[in-house]
Write an enzyme that holds these catalytic residues in place. Structure first.
Site, short mmCIF file in Angstrom:
data_model
loop_
_atom_site.label_atom_id
_atom_site.label_comp_id
_atom_site.label_asym_id
_atom_site.label_seq_id
_atom_site.Cartn_x
_atom_site.Cartn_y
_atom_site.Cartn_z
N SER A 38 0.82 -1.20 0.00
CA SER A 38 0.00 0.00 0.00
C SER A 38 0.86 1.26 0.00
CB SER A 38 -0.91 -0.01 1.24
OG SER A 38 -1.38 1.29 1.53
N ASP B 21 1.55 -0.77 -5.26
CA ASP B 21 0.92 0.53 -5.51
C ASP B 21 1.97 1.52 -6.01
OD1 ASP B 21 -0.58 2.82 -5.47
OD2 ASP B 21 -1.15 2.70 -3.36
N CYS C 122 -5.46 10.30 -1.24
CA CYS C 122 -5.96 8.98 -0.90
C CYS C 122 -7.35 8.80 -1.52
CB CYS C 122 -6.03 8.82 0.62
SG CYS C 122 -6.86 7.31 1.16
N SER D 113 -11.51 -1.81 2.41
CA SER D 113 -10.74 -0.79 3.12
C SER D 113 -11.14 -0.59 4.58
CB SER D 113 -10.89 0.55 2.39
OG SER D 113 -10.23 1.58 3.10
N THR E 170 -6.13 -3.01 2.54
CA THR E 170 -4.94 -2.19 2.36
C THR E 170 -4.11 -2.04 3.63
OG1 THR E 170 -6.45 -0.32 2.63
CG2 THR E 170 -5.69 -0.81 0.39
#
Length: 536
Positions: A101, A175, A213, A373, A442
């Site tokens: 992440s 990521d 984000c 999430s 994540t």
């Protein structure tokens, strides 16, 4: 021929070639070390794991119950212990991945200190974490195989376990945020990530220098042409490094993004730029009323002025977000992406399926990577969903305060049981109904670390003292068979002892003698089972 026997044959041939100068080199020991380090480079890992992902994607297409899962890890040790636990509890690493992440890199790995998920951290921190994770996973292989070789040397019949050993090395979806710059910057970083072992790169369609984000406000997307260029950059990086099966995950943040930084140039009616421009909010004006330096568009034969904010960003029309998501997904798949990622405001299978089904009408094999999430309040979201279902079924809901469904008083109610069952089956339901090939969390290890330190600190610095650690940590490690209870072994002490013996023979100074306190954790089978004595 097993990997061990193959390596043994090579070393024996080399030893014969070099004669007496290699007299102290044992082919058996060298072959053993070679087997314990199956992956020599990060590219070996990337090629191996890319093939796994491609196979898993095909198996999912055949049966959506073949979905895959991962947990985000912010340190190599965390990833190592996760995969050791996967093998212990589930017997195989099949369809179990790792996730890296960018949020956790920013929050926990940046030299600038804890940062928000806004691409402010050093881009080199990402490939460094990938390399660290695979270093720890390879060490887990070496430690476990070393134990097997010790058992073989002691006369146990474990050769089949050695020959058919399943590695801890699994695919990692990494990521790359919005690419950390222009297309060339994205390509250069992608190469470093692939060289470190990443077989799958996840990239999002936000503006790189304004990245937010996915669960924050203020997201700004880029025109499709800009995003396609970065998808191309990733593919070129994979191909240059010989990872032909590398996987690209294209993430769209359009569901929650209401702004764009650029107005693309349309070359002909109906092209991608034209479709993107159609989503931009604009007001019809008379050309005579246009201001100096206004930006104007011609739309349906009329002159319109795009709504522009004081910071120069342009606003999308309200209610266009789902249409933009669908177009983003179709366009990404048509231009080289392999998997999709849709950031959503809540974890709702029906809402996700609605978008995916529209994409699949054009791209039948569309598949999602979905973020389960921690930014979602799962309890509240699913209690709300259960509440709506019960209401539709005609249930009397007067016992529940709709504005306070998180209250602990509802924990053992029908509402709570329904909600928890929906949470339990969410991944299965999403895989079957909403095209979700890969489910990930994540930030789980960010939260578990915080929770466990909170609990240990409460007791250790309170009236429990050392018992807080012994009862809730060490005793649980022993009883549950957690490998790192013998932390010296986990860090490679036994492995190092054996290697030192290879190098120096009987002269080796080893750590694993009678005075090593790790011997206190050796599991002993009782000769006879005795009844526990109750203390009154």
């Amino acid at each position: 021929m097993s990997n061990y026997n193959s390596a043994l044959e090579v070393i024996r041939t080399l030893k014969a070639k070099h004669g007496n100068s290699w007299s102290s080199i044992s082919p058996e020991n060298s072959a053993r070390m070679s087997v314990q380090n199956r992956f020599k480079t990060g590219l070996d890992i990337a090629r191996y794991t890319a093939a796994i992902m491609r196979k898993d994607m095909e198996e999912y297409d055949a049966n959506p119950m073949n979905y895959t899962q991962s947990l985000g890890c912010w340190h190599g040790f965390v990833a190592q212990q996760k995969m050791i636990a996967v093998k212990k509890h589930h017997g195989t690493t099949n369809k179990k991945y790792l996730y890296l992440s960018g949020w956790m890199v920013a929050a926990l790995r940046s030299e600038l200190g804890p940062l928000p998920d806004q691409s402010m951290h050093e881009k080199t921190a990402v490939p460094k974490l990938i390399e660290e994770i695979y270093t720890f996973l390879r060490q887990a292989d070496a430690v476990e195989l070393n134990d097997l070789f010790r058992r073989l040397d002691a006369g146990e019949d474990v050769q089949d376990q050695i020959d058919n050993y399943e590695t801890h090395v699994v695919p990692i979806i990494a990521d790359i945020d919005a690419g950390f710059g222009n297309e060339e910057a994205t390509y250069l970083l992608a190469k470093k990530m692939i060289e470190a072992g990443a077989c799958a790169l996840q990239i999002e369609n936000q503006v790189s220098d304004a990245k937010q984000c996915g669960h924050q406000d203020g997201k700004v997307t880029v025109p499709h042409e800009d995003f396609i260029a970065k998808i191309n950059a990733l593919r070129y990086a994979f191909l240059e490094l010989g990872v032909e099966q590398g996987v690209i995950v294209a993430r769209t943040d359009s569901e929650g993004a209401g702004l764009t930084q650029k107005l693309p140039v349309s070359q002909e009616p109906g092209d991608l730029a034209s479709q993107y421009l159609a989503f931009v909010e604009a007001e019809e004006i008379d050309i005579a009323t246009a201001k100096e330096d206004d930006v104007l568009l011609k739309r349906d034969g009329k002159i319109v002025r795009p709504v522009r904010l004081p910071n120069g960003l342009y606003k999308f029309k309200n209610g266009t977000n789902i249409d933009r998501v669908v177009l983003d997904c179709i366009t990404s798949l048509q231009n080289g992406a392999d998997l999709l990622w849709i950031e959503t405001p809540t974890p709702n299978v029906k809402q996700i399926a609605h978008m995916v089904n529209r994409v699949r009408a054009v791209m039948p094999n569309a598949k999602l990577v979905y973020n389960n999430s921690p930014s979602f309040n799962w309890t509240l979201n699913f209690r709300n969903q259960a509440y709506d279902e019960m209401l539709e079924e005609g249930e009397n809901m007067t016992a529940y305060d709709r504005n306070n469904l998180m209250d602990v008083e509802y924990d053992n109610t029908e509402l709570s049981h329904r909600a928890d069952e929906k949470i339990k089956t969410f991944q299965m339901d999403g895989a079957r109904e909403a095209g979700i090939f890969h489910h990930l969390i994540t930030l789980p290890t960010y939260h578990t670390t915080a929770l466990h330190m909170n609990n240990l600190t409460e007791g250790y610095f309170g009236d429990q003292g050392m018992l807080a650690y012994v009862k809730d940590v060490q005793r649980e490690e022993i009883r549950r068979g957690v490998s790192c209870v013998k932390h010296q072994r986990m860090a490679g002490s036994d492995l190092g002892d054996d290697h030192k013996t290879f190098y120096a023979g009987d002269r080796a100074l080893k750590a694993g003698g009678a005075n090593n306190t790790s011997n206190q954790f050796t599991v002993k089978e009782p000769v006879t089972k005795k009844k526990a004595v109750l203390v009154e």
